[in-house]
Design a protein around this motif. Structure first.
Motif, PDB file in Angstrom:
ATOM      1  N   UNK A 244      -8.110 -14.414  25.631  1.00 42.41           N
ATOM      2  CA  UNK A 244      -7.593 -13.074  25.920  1.00 42.41           C
ATOM      3  C   UNK A 244      -6.098 -13.155  26.190  1.00 42.41           C
ATOM      4  N   UNK A 245      -5.355 -12.198  25.642  1.00 41.64           N
ATOM      5  CA  UNK A 245      -3.912 -12.161  25.848  1.00 41.64           C
ATOM      6  C   UNK A 245      -3.537 -10.891  26.599  1.00 41.64           C
ATOM      7  N   UNK A 246      -2.708 -11.055  27.632  1.00 42.05           N
ATOM      8  CA  UNK A 246      -2.203  -9.881  28.341  1.00 42.05           C
ATOM      9  C   UNK A 246      -0.694 -10.012  28.527  1.00 42.05           C
ATOM     10  N   UNK A 247      -0.116  -9.082  29.231  1.00 37.04           N
ATOM     11  CA  UNK A 247       1.343  -8.995  29.342  1.00 37.04           C
ATOM     12  C   UNK A 247       1.956 -10.115  30.173  1.00 37.04           C
TER      13      UNK A 247
ATOM     14  N   UNK B 187       5.829 -13.524  29.202  1.00 32.86           N
ATOM     15  CA  UNK B 187       6.775 -12.621  29.863  1.00 32.86           C
ATOM     16  C   UNK B 187       8.224 -12.998  29.647  1.00 32.86           C
ATOM     17  N   UNK B 188       8.566 -14.264  29.818  1.00 37.61           N
ATOM     18  CA  UNK B 188       9.968 -14.673  29.837  1.00 37.61           C
ATOM     19  C   UNK B 188      10.501 -15.146  28.487  1.00 37.61           C
ATOM     20  N   UNK B 189       9.721 -15.030  27.437  1.00 35.39           N
ATOM     21  CA  UNK B 189      10.152 -15.550  26.133  1.00 35.39           C
ATOM     22  C   UNK B 189      10.945 -14.486  25.376  1.00 35.39           C
TER      23      UNK B 189
ATOM     24  N   UNK C  76      -1.265  -5.504  25.496  1.00 34.99           N
ATOM     25  CA  UNK C  76       0.192  -5.451  25.695  1.00 34.99           C
ATOM     26  C   UNK C  76       0.823  -6.830  25.828  1.00 34.99           C
ATOM     27  N   UNK C  77       0.311  -7.795  25.087  1.00 35.61           N
ATOM     28  CA  UNK C  77       0.789  -9.169  25.237  1.00 35.61           C
ATOM     29  C   UNK C  77       2.163  -9.387  24.607  1.00 35.61           C
ATOM     30  N   UNK C  78       2.541  -8.543  23.628  1.00 36.39           N
ATOM     31  CA  UNK C  78       3.773  -8.805  22.890  1.00 36.39           C
ATOM     32  C   UNK C  78       4.855  -7.754  23.143  1.00 36.39           C
ATOM     33  N   UNK C  79       4.618  -6.873  24.085  1.00 39.13           N
ATOM     34  CA  UNK C  79       5.555  -5.771  24.289  1.00 39.13           C
ATOM     35  C   UNK C  79       6.927  -6.249  24.752  1.00 39.13           C
ATOM     36  N   UNK C  80       6.985  -7.343  25.489  1.00 42.15           N
ATOM     37  CA  UNK C  80       8.273  -7.842  25.982  1.00 42.15           C
ATOM     38  C   UNK C  80       9.001  -8.731  25.000  1.00 42.15           C
TER      39      UNK C  80
END
Length: 674
Positions: free
Chosen positions: A157-160, A164-166, A184-188
């Motif tokens: 499972x992937x989440x936010x 985060x810091x990438x 929302x794993x790739x929003x940042x």
């Protein structure tokens, strides 16, 4: 999306201390059974490859002697721990490959070591049995990363919180995990351009909104729906791979995008604008129920407009093969004026219409093979249909003819595949104009033609007149060589490759010696009982004689023009005679000749099938008797008998000499009375 770790250096490798190999500043210690990093390598080493060794721990002092290192590969070791100070002397390290190790055991200490790499751009953690929480810890302080691979782990499972810091990440590889949910794993990841989530367990992708992404690979999942976020923003997406999923409908794509390649192969997709019974669903709406935690959203879309009328003006490649498409909606192809490659093979199409409304002016490849086509329609008066088409695959359908004059619109066509249709070729002008046939006469650009398995009963007239065919496949037409072979005269100057597999060819039925330009000939699956004499005069480079009835090849085959030019020869599954294998030995010694199926070749001796390369001694002796000169053999056998009789006669004569003389004297020495 895999990260490449190799070097493009062409210089020769030289030995180096420690058993490694050195070229310039690159040290290769691959497969040396090393349990630690050697300490006697050159201090100016910039790239160090330690793949396929047995290193378990990368200690604090392991890299102290190599401060200029920027590329380190430890793939396929037994690495369990990287101590926190291991990279303190390697602050310039940019590329690190830790693929196929055991980093899950001490991932927190390894994470501390990785955090000391401020310049790290590429990191490969594939195959380390990492969970998502472990990945989050390992990459939490790697803000400089541009490329990350965590493929072949056990992420579910992937989440936010994971990436985060990438903030500098451009490429992310998550393939071959167990991912079933993404929240929302790739929003940042605002700079992310290439994302690979293939070979996972995603059931759907809803609300796709990564506008900066250029390549998305979500193939080999279990996706039934792909819905893009409703937005008028321009998506940078160029390649979308949804192949090998369970899509039920054409994906809802961005309204504005740069999409160039759309791969939808091997799904369960169909169009429902009009059902086979005539029912129209053009105005039917579908409601998607989206449950996100405690909130529930209902999205309503018009089944047809939203699913299929996205902006596809920049699309170059559309692959919809292996689906359940039985017909295309009206004006569907008109939305794709830039399309160059269209693959609709292995569907349920019964008809395909080409018209002025769907000009397909840029199309170079059209694959409609393995459908149920009984008709290919072209509207009368359409003058610019398929003007740039080069490859047209219509194989394995139910076609009996093509529209008259079709190829007058395809001025650049080079390859046409009509195999496994019940079609016939139109004869020369003035003959049988009313017949349903395919007319390729005077199509000067056509070079490759396949008519395999079309049930051809012999080709009358000159169906190839005016063509420039170099490749012709007539396989699986058992009567194609019956009747007049005048059609050969139009192929003499150009034909290079000819396939006559399974055409009931016998040794004396036809003569292809006029085709001097042939370089490849397939005669497999026929009834050749003797090597055709005309074959020896051709200068082929490849010849296939498998599955015939040949007992032998000519003893001098290697000295014929054919034998001197051949580079590839297939011979298996023939009843060769084990006692006439002189030709086999000659072929084995022929320079530059390759026998790809040589190990499958057998010969018969009695009821036994033997390999000609290893005949038992009793078989060789038996063959010597069978192949000996019979006259000489009889003479050798009779000579001892004759000598014995002669000796016996002489002995008897000498023993009875005196008695015989007396008898003669007695009878001959007495005077006869008068």
């Amino acid at each position: 999306l895999a990260v490449g770790w190799g070097s493009g250096m062409d210089a020769a490798w030289a030995p180096s201390p420690g058993g490694c190999e050195l070229v310039q500043s690159i040290m290769d210690c691959t497969g040396r059974w090393l349990s630690s990093i050697p300490g006697n390598l050159r201090g100016d080493t910039e790239e160090l490859f330690l793949d396929d060794n047995t290193i378990q721990v990368l200690g604090n002092a392991s890299l102290l002697l190599y401060p200029q290192l920027w590329h380190l590969s430890l793939t396929r070791n037994r690495l369990e721990l990287i101590e926190p100070g291991a990279f303190l002397s390697s602050q310039g390290l940019e590329v690190l490959s830790l693929t196929d190790n055991l980093l899950f055991t001490n991932y927190s200490l390894t994470a501390a070591a990785l955090s000391a790499l401020p310049a790290l751009r590429m990191l490969d953690l594939a195959g380390n049995q990492l969970r998502e929480d472990m990945v989050s810890v390992l990459v939490s302080n790697l803000s400089s990363l541009e490329s990350l691979s965590v493929a072949r782990n056990i992420i579910m499972r992937l989440d936010s919180s994971i990436f985060t810091n990438l903030t500098q990440l451009l490429e992310l590889n998550l393939e071959k995990n167990y991912i079933f949910e993404i929240d929302d794993a790739f929003e940042g990841l605002q700079r992310l351009q290439r994302l690979n989530i293939a070979y996972n367990y995603l059931p759907c992708l809803v609300g796709f909104g990564l506008t900066q992404l250029r390549v998305l690979n979500v193939s080999n999942n279990v996706i039934e729906w792909f819905l893009t976020l409703e937005s008028d923003d321009l998506f940078e997406l160029e390649v979308l791979d949804l192949s090998h999923n369970r899509l039920l409908f054409f994906p809802v794509l961005p309204r504005q995008s740069r999409l160039r390649s759309l791969l939808l192969q091997d799904n369960s997709m169909s169009f429902y604008q009009r059902l086979p019974n005539g029912t129209s669903l053009a105005n039917v709406t579908v409601q998607f129920l989206i449950i996100d935690g405690n909130s529930t959203n209902i999205t309503t879309v018009r089944l047809w407009d939203e699913l299929c009328h996205s902006n596809l003006s920049s699309l170059r490649l559309l692959d919809m093969s292996q689906n359940q498409v039985w017909g295309l909606p009206d004006d569907f192809l008109a939305q794709m004026p830039s399309l160059t490659h269209l693959k609709l093979n292995q569907n349920c199409l019964e008809a395909f219409q080409l018209s002025e409304e769907d000009p397909l002016a840029m199309l170079t490849e059209l694959d409609l093979s393995q459908n149920q086509l009984v008709e290919l329609g072209v509207k009368v008066g359409a003058g610019d249909i398929l003007p740039n088409l080069q490859l047209f695959n219509l194989s394995t359908n139910k076609l009996q003819a093509l529209p008259p004059g079709l190829f007058t619109h395809t001025r650049k066509i080079t390859t046409l595949d009509l195999s496994r249709n019940r079609v016939d070729l139109c004869p020369q002008p003035g003959e049988a104009q009313s017949l349903s046939c395919v007319d390729i006469r005077a199509v000067q650009t056509l070079t490759h033609l396949s008519l395999a398995g079309c049930g051809l009963q012999g080709m009358g007239g000159r169906p190839f007149q005016g063509t420039s065919l170099t490749h012709l496949d007539l396989s699986d037409n058992r009567q194609v060589l019956s009747g007049d072979l005048a059609w050969l005269q139009d192929l003499v100057l150009t034909l290079q490759v000819l396939s006559l597999r399974n055409t009931s060819l016998s040794s004396t039925s036809v003569d292809f010696s006029a085709l001097k330009g042939l370089v490849r000939l397939d005669l497999s699956g026929n009834s050749l009982a003797a090597f055709p004499a005309w074959l020896g005069a051709l200068r082929l480079r490849s010849l296939d004689l498998r599955d015939n009835c040949l007992p032998a090849l000519p003893p001098d085959v290697a000295r014929l023009p054919l034998g001197r030019s051949l580079r590839e020869l297939y011979l298996s599954r023939n009843p060769y005679n084990c006692c006439t294998l002189g030709w086999w030995d000659a072929l084995q010694q022929a320079e530059g000749l390759r026998l790809p199926d040589g190990r499958e070749v057998t010969c018969s001796h009695g009821s036994r099938a033997l390999s000609p390369a290893a005949l038992p001694e009793p078989v060789l002796q038996s063959c010597r008797w069978q192949t000996a000169d019979l006259a000489l053999l009889y003479l050798v056998l009779a000579l001892p008998t004759c000598l014995t009789l002669l000796v016996a006669f002489v002995v008897v004569f000498l023993m009875l000499k005196e008695k015989l003389l007396k008898m003669v004297k007695t009878r001959c020495g007495v005077s006869s009375p008068y």
